[in-house]
Design a protein around this motif. Structure first.
Motif, PDB file in Angstrom:
ATOM      1  N   GLU A 153       0.831  -1.210   0.000  1.00 47.14           N
ATOM      2  CA  GLU A 153       0.000   0.000   0.000  1.00 47.14           C
ATOM      3  C   GLU A 153       0.867   1.262   0.000  1.00 47.14           C
ATOM      4  OE1 GLU A 153      -2.477  -0.485   3.471  1.00 47.14           O
ATOM      5  OE2 GLU A 153      -3.680  -2.060   2.532  1.00 47.14           O
ATOM      6  N   LYS A 154       0.389   2.270  -0.699  1.00 46.50           N
ATOM      7  CA  LYS A 154       1.075   3.574  -0.696  1.00 46.50           C
ATOM      8  C   LYS A 154       0.094   4.586  -0.102  1.00 46.50           C
ATOM      9  CE  LYS A 154       3.594   6.656  -3.875  1.00 46.50           C
ATOM     10  NZ  LYS A 154       3.059   7.905  -3.422  1.00 46.50           N
ATOM     11  N   TYR A 155       0.488   5.183   1.011  1.00 47.59           N
ATOM     12  CA  TYR A 155      -0.439   6.102   1.681  1.00 47.59           C
ATOM     13  C   TYR A 155      -0.276   7.511   1.124  1.00 47.59           C
ATOM     14  CZ  TYR A 155      -0.617   2.006   4.559  1.00 47.59           C
ATOM     15  OH  TYR A 155      -0.751   0.707   4.965  1.00 47.59           O
ATOM     16  N   VAL A 156      -1.396   8.103   0.722  1.00 48.10           N
ATOM     17  CA  VAL A 156      -1.324   9.405   0.051  1.00 48.10           C
ATOM     18  C   VAL A 156      -2.099  10.507   0.784  1.00 48.10           C
ATOM     19  CG1 VAL A 156      -0.978   8.396  -2.240  1.00 48.10           C
ATOM     20  CG2 VAL A 156      -3.307   8.839  -1.459  1.00 48.10           C
ATOM     21  N   CYS A 157      -2.805  10.136   1.853  1.00 49.30           N
ATOM     22  CA  CYS A 157      -3.600  11.158   2.556  1.00 49.30           C
ATOM     23  C   CYS A 157      -2.748  11.833   3.636  1.00 49.30           C
ATOM     24  CB  CYS A 157      -4.835  10.524   3.194  1.00 49.30           C
ATOM     25  SG  CYS A 157      -5.859  11.752   3.999  1.00 49.30           S
ATOM     26  N   GLY A 158      -2.656  13.134   3.581  1.00 48.23           N
ATOM     27  CA  GLY A 158      -1.911  13.863   4.612  1.00 48.23           C
ATOM     28  C   GLY A 158      -2.460  13.528   5.991  1.00 48.23           C
ATOM     29  N   ASP A 159      -1.552  13.359   6.969  1.00 50.35           N
ATOM     30  CA  ASP A 159      -2.023  12.964   8.305  1.00 50.35           C
ATOM     31  C   ASP A 159      -2.945  14.020   8.920  1.00 50.35           C
ATOM     32  OD1 ASP A 159      -0.655  10.469   8.546  1.00 50.35           O
ATOM     33  OD2 ASP A 159       1.202  11.622   8.635  1.00 50.35           O
ATOM     34  N   MET A 160      -2.567  15.287   8.769  1.00 48.88           N
ATOM     35  CA  MET A 160      -3.407  16.356   9.313  1.00 48.88           C
ATOM     36  C   MET A 160      -3.954  17.168   8.154  1.00 48.88           C
ATOM     37  SD  MET A 160      -4.726  18.060  11.812  1.00 48.88           S
ATOM     38  CE  MET A 160      -3.925  18.006  13.419  1.00 48.88           C
ATOM     39  N   ASN A 161      -5.266  17.078   7.974  1.00 50.12           N
ATOM     40  CA  ASN A 161      -5.899  17.918   6.960  1.00 50.12           C
ATOM     41  C   ASN A 161      -6.585  19.082   7.669  1.00 50.12           C
ATOM     42  OD1 ASN A 161      -8.761  18.540   5.540  1.00 50.12           O
ATOM     43  ND2 ASN A 161      -7.163  18.253   4.024  1.00 50.12           N
ATOM     44  N   THR A 162      -6.336  20.291   7.193  1.00 52.55           N
ATOM     45  CA  THR A 162      -6.941  21.492   7.785  1.00 52.55           C
ATOM     46  C   THR A 162      -7.680  22.262   6.698  1.00 52.55           C
ATOM     47  OG1 THR A 162      -5.112  21.633   9.358  1.00 52.55           O
ATOM     48  CG2 THR A 162      -6.453  23.610   9.093  1.00 52.55           C
ATOM     49  N   SER A 163      -8.941  22.553   6.973  1.00 52.01           N
ATOM     50  CA  SER A 163      -9.742  23.322   6.018  1.00 52.01           C
ATOM     51  C   SER A 163     -10.267  24.571   6.724  1.00 52.01           C
ATOM     52  CB  SER A 163     -10.954  22.513   5.535  1.00 52.01           C
ATOM     53  OG  SER A 163     -10.553  21.268   5.020  1.00 52.01           O
ATOM     54  N   ILE A 164     -10.542  25.584   5.950  1.00 55.86           N
ATOM     55  CA  ILE A 164     -11.247  26.763   6.497  1.00 55.86           C
ATOM     56  C   ILE A 164     -12.469  27.011   5.625  1.00 55.86           C
ATOM     57  CG2 ILE A 164     -11.134  29.200   7.135  1.00 55.86           C
ATOM     58  CD1 ILE A 164      -8.132  28.901   7.429  1.00 55.86           C
ATOM     59  N   ILE A 165     -13.600  27.120   6.311  1.00 57.87           N
ATOM     60  CA  ILE A 165     -14.883  27.341   5.627  1.00 57.87           C
ATOM     61  C   ILE A 165     -15.338  28.766   5.900  1.00 57.87           C
ATOM     62  CG2 ILE A 165     -17.324  26.640   5.535  1.00 57.87           C
ATOM     63  CD1 ILE A 165     -16.437  23.852   6.473  1.00 57.87           C
ATOM     64  N   LYS A 166     -15.828  29.433   4.873  1.00 52.57           N
ATOM     65  CA  LYS A 166     -16.413  30.768   5.037  1.00 52.57           C
ATOM     66  C   LYS A 166     -17.928  30.624   4.908  1.00 52.57           C
ATOM     67  CE  LYS A 166     -15.625  35.376   4.847  1.00 52.57           C
ATOM     68  NZ  LYS A 166     -15.070  36.081   6.013  1.00 52.57           N
ATOM     69  N   THR A 167     -18.680  31.231   5.800  1.00 52.62           N
ATOM     70  CA  THR A 167     -20.137  31.127   5.693  1.00 52.62           C
ATOM     71  C   THR A 167     -20.714  32.383   5.039  1.00 52.62           C
ATOM     72  OG1 THR A 167     -20.887  32.177   7.738  1.00 52.62           O
ATOM     73  CG2 THR A 167     -20.106  29.898   7.914  1.00 52.62           C
ATOM     74  N   ASN A 168     -21.980  32.300   4.673  1.00 52.71           N
ATOM     75  CA  ASN A 168     -22.642  33.435   4.035  1.00 52.71           C
ATOM     76  C   ASN A 168     -22.626  34.671   4.929  1.00 52.71           C
ATOM     77  OD1 ASN A 168     -25.377  35.024   3.541  1.00 52.71           O
ATOM     78  ND2 ASN A 168     -24.672  34.133   1.619  1.00 52.71           N
ATOM     79  N   LYS A 169     -22.722  34.478   6.258  1.00 56.67           N
ATOM     80  CA  LYS A 169     -22.704  35.622   7.171  1.00 56.67           C
ATOM     81  C   LYS A 169     -21.286  36.094   7.448  1.00 56.67           C
ATOM     82  CE  LYS A 169     -27.143  35.211   9.399  1.00 56.67           C
ATOM     83  NZ  LYS A 169     -27.922  34.918  10.594  1.00 56.67           N
ATOM     84  N   GLY A 170     -20.315  35.516   6.741  1.00 54.16           N
ATOM     85  CA  GLY A 170     -18.924  35.959   6.881  1.00 54.16           C
ATOM     86  C   GLY A 170     -18.161  35.258   7.980  1.00 54.16           C
ATOM     87  N   ARG A 171     -18.800  34.321   8.669  1.00 54.69           N
ATOM     88  CA  ARG A 171     -18.113  33.613   9.755  1.00 54.69           C
ATOM     89  C   ARG A 171     -17.086  32.641   9.189  1.00 54.69           C
ATOM     90  NH1 ARG A 171     -24.074  32.228  11.897  1.00 54.69           N
ATOM     91  NH2 ARG A 171     -24.418  34.008  13.254  1.00 54.69           N
TER      92      ARG A 171
END
Ligand SMILES: NC(=O)c1ccc[n+]([C@@H]2O[C@H](COP(=O)([O-])OP(=O)(O)OC[C@H]3O[C@@H](n4cnc5c(N)ncnc54)[C@H](O)[C@@H]3O)[C@@H](O)[C@H]2O)c1
Length: 454
Positions: A295-313
């Motif tokens: 097996e070859k592992y390709v998923c980064g151990d720590m995935n970080t996302s930032i979501i913006k909401t319609n109200k700007g949050r």
């Protein structure tokens, strides 16, 4: 522009990819296509649609593995539930499940699982009202679709779907068949999550600005075992890179922020760390020559996302199941007048008495802000329930909605919106962390004000 062989879709696609020299695999290419051109409307909205009232809930369960069998105890502990049918392709799990019925003195359910598609026969039964689906992720959509097409409401384990296409399919089939497809996101029913939701609704944290949430849980042992999730949950790590399990963090956050109830996820960016954890774990624990060494592992151990909401949050969302670390869903919510964060749970609300800006324990707020479901059922939940009682509260509330004829707390639009950061994170990571727009699964109804978790 005048070339008749170039479709509008092709033009949109090339515009979206302009400036990037990235080739997307077919699933991500399809995701991108659907973001540009959502599928046609299938039927009227399911928002606020009430279940038919019934005295008893006749339940079918597909998947009685680790989760499904664990949850059987919760379903059995709630009044007015009869489990009439179960399905699993693993005979050992069926036998274990039947023993539980025997021990509880309950009538044995009908059994399915002779083939991988035998669940379709369970879905056809006329003594089933609601089907709880606790199978590996790739089975969620076809099973929910079969349930709804056979006139059954269903509840899906998390995430509801792993592709943008799958999310839309759930929405469209639910709208077409007028059957509910709930997401069984137990973390929304956690004691502190529900208490904090009440604090937010009462305005104690002021106007909301920012949240942080996660599924950070060391699952290296579990996903490397020769059983249960070890059979299927490691495989995505060999194929894709992103956040595979967004809903435990995002469900409660969406409730705090009223997502699909006045606010909406607008777009997200995502990035992944190097993928090293599973390699190191294999080095230490897996004998040379084992098939896992291919097996070859390709998923980064720590995935970080930032979501913006319609109200700007803003919402920071993380996923990490492949490094040693204590369990953490973060569960942080910041408003203009205070902040709550979990692990361990602590709260700061601006007041003349708390000038030193010290966190306080949530306990002080319990008497006033404990959620009604926990007030009335908390003791039973703690006695019966997995995950600190949240599993029981979720099942109790689902049964209450089905029996009393309420609309579900978490509908198909929540299922889709909380699950879609999975494929959207993959798309953003593949495109060098480019912003990716969320589909509006509600088709504009996200603006309707309605109560999160009654
Ligand atoms: N909400 C939570 O806290 C929580 C906790 C654990 C797991 N889960 C979710 O529950 C689901 C199941 O996870 P699990 O840990 O029980 O995995 P598991 O592998 O232990 O159980 C899955 C079961 O599904 C069965 N199955 C597979 N394909 C089937 C088919 N075609 N027909 C019938 N049965 C089939 C397997 O035989 C197995 O018994 C996943 O979606 C997972 O993410 C949620």
């Amino acid at each position: 522009m005048n070339d008749p062989t170039v479709s509008r879709r092709d033009l949109l696609k090339s515009a979206a990819l302009a400036g990037t020299a990235i080739t997307l695999n077919s699933t991500l290419a399809k995701a991108e296509e659907l973001l540009l051109e959502p599928p046609a409307v299938a039927g009227a909205s399911m928002i606020g649609v009430k279940f038919e009232k019934r005295d008893k809930v006749r339940l079918g369960i597909i998947g009685v593995g680790g989760r499904g069998l664990g949850m059987l105890g919760e379903w059995m502990a709630v009044d007015g539930v009869e489990v009439t049918a179960i399905c699993d392709i693993d005979k050992g799990q069926i036998d274990r499940t039947l023993k539980r019925f025997e021990k509880a003195g309950k009538k044995a359910p009908a059994v399915y699982g002779k083939t991988e598609r035998d669940y379709e026969n369970l879905c056809k039964r006329d003594d089933v009202d609601f089907i709880y689906i606790a199978t590996p992720w790739d089975w969620h959509v076809p099973m929910a679709v079969a349930a709804m097409n056979n006139g059954k409401h269903c509840g899906l384990e998390v995430p509801a779907a792993t592709t943008v296409e799958g999310c839309w399919e759930l929405v469209n089939v639910s709208e077409k068949t007028r059957r509910h497809c709930m997401i069984m996101e137990n973390c929304c029913y956690g004691q502190s999550e529900m208490l904090v939701l009440n604090l937010v609704k009462e305005g104690k944290l002021g106007q909301l600005l920012h949240g942080e949430c996660a599924y950070n849980h060391d699952l290296r042992f579990i996903i490397n075992e020769g059983r249960s999730e070890g059979i299927w949950r490691r495989l995505p790590h060999t194929k894709k890179d992103g956040n595979f399990y967004p809903t435990h963090g995002l469900g409660p956050m969406a409730n705090y922020m009223g997502v699909n109830r006045g606010d909406k996820f607008e777009y997200m960016v995502s990035m992944s760390s190097p993928s090293l954890g599973l390699n190191e774990y294999r080095e230490k624990t897996v004998p040379k020559g084992d098939p896992k060494w291919k097996e070859k592992y390709v998923c980064g151990d720590m995935n970080t996302s930032i979501i913006k909401t319609n109200k700007g949050r803003t919402i920071m969302l993380q996923h990490n199941i492949t490094t040693p670390r204590p369990y953490d869903r973060i569960n942080l919510i910041q408003g203009t007048q205070g902040i709550f964060r979990d692990y361990p749970e602590r709260l700061f609300i601006e007041s003349p008495e708390n000038k030193e800006e010290r966190y306080e324990s949530l306990a002080k707020y319990k008497a006033q802000y404990e959620h009604a479901l926990w007030k009335t059922t908390g003791e039973l939940a703690r006695k019966n329930g997995g995950h600190g009682g949240m599993d029981f509260i979720m099942v109790y509330r689902t049964v209450q909605c089905l029996r009393e004829g309420f609309a579900p707390d978490m509908d198909v639009y929540d299922a889709a919106a909380w699950s879609v950061p999975g494929p959207l994170s993959e798309l953003s990571v593949a495109k060098g962390s480019a912003p990716v727009k969320f589909p509006d699964f509600t088709r504009g109804r996200w603006q309707d004000a309605r109560n999160a978790m009654a």
